[in-house]
Design a protein around this motif. Sequence first.
Motif, PDB file in Angstrom:
ATOM      1  N   HIS A  16       0.864  -1.187   0.000  1.00 14.10           N
ATOM      2  CA  HIS A  16       0.000   0.000   0.000  1.00 14.10           C
ATOM      3  C   HIS A  16       0.896   1.232   0.000  1.00 14.10           C
ATOM      4  CE1 HIS A  16       0.524   0.572   4.469  1.00 14.10           C
ATOM      5  NE2 HIS A  16       0.774  -0.723   4.377  1.00 14.10           N
ATOM      6  N   ASP A  17       0.328   2.419   0.075  1.00 12.04           N
ATOM      7  CA  ASP A  17       1.111   3.625  -0.186  1.00 12.04           C
ATOM      8  C   ASP A  17       2.075   4.000   0.935  1.00 12.04           C
ATOM      9  OD1 ASP A  17       0.100   4.010  -2.720  1.00 12.04           O
ATOM     10  OD2 ASP A  17      -1.618   5.154  -2.010  1.00 12.04           O
ATOM     11  N   GLY A 108      -3.245  10.664   3.564  1.00 12.73           N
ATOM     12  CA  GLY A 108      -3.389  12.103   3.723  1.00 12.73           C
ATOM     13  C   GLY A 108      -3.984  12.506   5.062  1.00 12.73           C
ATOM     14  N   ARG A 109      -4.642  11.564   5.730  1.00 11.99           N
ATOM     15  CA  ARG A 109      -5.231  11.853   7.030  1.00 11.99           C
ATOM     16  C   ARG A 109      -4.399  11.302   8.186  1.00 11.99           C
ATOM     17  NH1 ARG A 109      -9.172  12.498   3.489  1.00 11.99           N
ATOM     18  NH2 ARG A 109     -11.198  13.379   4.085  1.00 11.99           N
ATOM     19  N   ASN A 110      -3.814  10.133   8.007  1.00 10.82           N
ATOM     20  CA  ASN A 110      -3.226   9.435   9.150  1.00 10.82           C
ATOM     21  C   ASN A 110      -1.786   8.956   8.944  1.00 10.82           C
ATOM     22  OD1 ASN A 110      -6.448   8.306   9.105  1.00 10.82           O
ATOM     23  ND2 ASN A 110      -5.727   9.374  10.923  1.00 10.82           N
ATOM     24  N   ALA A 111      -1.082   9.527   7.963  1.00 15.19           N
ATOM     25  CA  ALA A 111       0.299   9.086   7.712  1.00 15.19           C
ATOM     26  C   ALA A 111       1.181   9.282   8.943  1.00 15.19           C
ATOM     27  CB  ALA A 111       0.881   9.844   6.521  1.00 15.19           C
ATOM     28  N   ASP A 112       0.987  10.378   9.670  1.00 18.92           N
ATOM     29  CA  ASP A 112       1.825  10.652  10.840  1.00 18.92           C
ATOM     30  C   ASP A 112       1.619   9.619  11.943  1.00 18.92           C
ATOM     31  OD1 ASP A 112       2.796  12.843   9.529  1.00 18.92           O
ATOM     32  OD2 ASP A 112       1.577  14.305  10.615  1.00 18.92           O
ATOM     33  N   GLU A 113       0.467   8.968  11.934  1.00 17.67           N
ATOM     34  CA  GLU A 113       0.158   7.993  12.980  1.00 17.67           C
ATOM     35  C   GLU A 113       0.363   6.552  12.514  1.00 17.67           C
ATOM     36  OE1 GLU A 113      -3.596  10.528  14.798  1.00 17.67           O
ATOM     37  OE2 GLU A 113      -3.671   9.626  12.817  1.00 17.67           O
ATOM     38  N   TYR A 114       0.935   6.383  11.320  1.00 19.08           N
ATOM     39  CA  TYR A 114       1.017   5.046  10.734  1.00 19.08           C
ATOM     40  C   TYR A 114       1.757   4.058  11.635  1.00 19.08           C
ATOM     41  CZ  TYR A 114       2.383   1.261   7.594  1.00 19.08           C
ATOM     42  OH  TYR A 114       2.607   0.023   7.047  1.00 19.08           O
ATOM     43  N   GLU A 115       2.892   4.465  12.191  1.00 16.96           N
ATOM     44  CA  GLU A 115       3.674   3.557  13.032  1.00 16.96           C
ATOM     45  C   GLU A 115       2.875   3.159  14.276  1.00 16.96           C
ATOM     46  OE1 GLU A 115       6.397   2.191  12.121  1.00 16.96           O
ATOM     47  OE2 GLU A 115       6.636   3.379  10.295  1.00 16.96           O
ATOM     48  N   THR A 123      -2.141  -2.325   9.418  1.00 14.72           N
ATOM     49  CA  THR A 123      -2.718  -1.058   8.948  1.00 14.72           C
ATOM     50  C   THR A 123      -2.373  -0.828   7.488  1.00 14.72           C
ATOM     51  OG1 THR A 123      -2.591  -0.078  11.168  1.00 14.72           O
ATOM     52  CG2 THR A 123      -2.729   1.447   9.308  1.00 14.72           C
ATOM     53  N   LEU A 124      -3.379  -0.465   6.705  1.00 12.94           N
ATOM     54  CA  LEU A 124      -3.212  -0.130   5.297  1.00 12.94           C
ATOM     55  C   LEU A 124      -3.698   1.291   5.074  1.00 12.94           C
ATOM     56  CD1 LEU A 124      -4.882  -3.350   3.801  1.00 12.94           C
ATOM     57  CD2 LEU A 124      -2.468  -3.047   4.332  1.00 12.94           C
ATOM     58  N   LEU A 125      -2.866   2.130   4.460  1.00 17.10           N
ATOM     59  CA  LEU A 125      -3.254   3.510   4.143  1.00 17.10           C
ATOM     60  C   LEU A 125      -2.945   3.777   2.676  1.00 17.10           C
ATOM     61  CD1 LEU A 125      -1.795   5.454   7.241  1.00 17.10           C
ATOM     62  CD2 LEU A 125      -4.109   4.532   6.971  1.00 17.10           C
ATOM     63  N   GLU A 137      -7.371   0.363  -7.598  1.00 20.68           N
ATOM     64  CA  GLU A 137      -6.150  -0.183  -6.996  1.00 20.68           C
ATOM     65  C   GLU A 137      -6.339  -0.382  -5.488  1.00 20.68           C
ATOM     66  OE1 GLU A 137      -1.813   1.657  -5.873  1.00 20.68           O
ATOM     67  OE2 GLU A 137      -2.608   2.162  -7.850  1.00 20.68           O
ATOM     68  N   SER A 138      -6.907   0.623  -4.818  1.00 22.33           N
ATOM     69  CA  SER A 138      -7.129   0.525  -3.374  1.00 22.33           C
ATOM     70  C   SER A 138      -8.119  -0.582  -3.047  1.00 22.33           C
ATOM     71  CB  SER A 138      -7.646   1.868  -2.828  1.00 22.33           C
ATOM     72  OG  SER A 138      -6.737   2.911  -3.093  1.00 22.33           O
ATOM     73  N   LEU A 139      -9.154  -0.710  -3.870  1.00 18.41           N
ATOM     74  CA  LEU A 139     -10.148  -1.764  -3.650  1.00 18.41           C
ATOM     75  C   LEU A 139      -9.505  -3.142  -3.765  1.00 18.41           C
ATOM     76  CD1 LEU A 139     -13.131  -2.583  -3.237  1.00 18.41           C
ATOM     77  CD2 LEU A 139     -13.375  -2.553  -5.725  1.00 18.41           C
ATOM     78  N   ARG A 140      -8.637  -3.315  -4.756  1.00 19.71           N
ATOM     79  CA  ARG A 140      -7.958  -4.607  -4.917  1.00 19.71           C
ATOM     80  C   ARG A 140      -7.071  -4.914  -3.710  1.00 19.71           C
ATOM     81  NH1 ARG A 140      -7.567  -3.005 -10.845  1.00 19.71           N
ATOM     82  NH2 ARG A 140      -8.816  -4.578 -11.939  1.00 19.71           N
TER      83      ARG A 140
END
Length: 244
Positions: A16-17, A108-115, A123-125, A137-140
Amino acid sequence: SEAAVQSASGCRVIQHDLGETEVCGQPQKVVTLSVHILDLLLSLDVQPFASTLTLNIHTGEVFDDPARQIPYLGERLTGQPINLGRDHTPSLEALVALKPDLIVGEGGRNADEYELLSEIAPTLLWNDRTALRKWQESLRDLAKALDMEAKAETLIQQYQADITSARADLADVVTAHPKLLLLGASRLDEGFVVIEPDSYLGELLAGVGFQLIPPPAAAINASTPLMSIEALPKLNDADTIIVL
């Protein structure tokens, strides 16, 4: 082989991204941190265990009347998901207590909290939800995490069939008014954006048969994407204007 090992263990690695995440088994308690991702989850006929909202004014611990409390998608919720607050500021304390199987949302909303989120559950963002073919792509990716990949392909094929059907229904309209200008605005007096042809909405409307009017080159390079209402004459090739 590595594939055989993954299959035997019931685990798969999802790209994922914000990285790659291993998901094992079939997640039951899925948490959504974005309305867009909630939309994708519901399309797979999976209900959220807990969810945030973009503009969340509901203060209860659960969405006990989702049809009223969750705009646009609430009528498709059959349960009462736990309320985790707003997309940008989910309650991490509540998330820890919930012990979810999977957390999904937007970078864009939660990248800072990813770890931190990844320590709670896999977790997938994803980023750039409006980009061309990004939702597919995200749906797949989401479907792979849920072990429902065939379902995602069926949904994407149905989407294409729906576009083909709409193209036939709207053929007379498109012939008479082929050039479409698609604007987005919260308040027109504060300015608007021209929705790019090279976007998920552009793909949808081009699929139906319209020619989308692109934004002026000068606007694309500007420091702000907003154009003023006075700039509309620069876009006067349009036969039809739709304002979102």
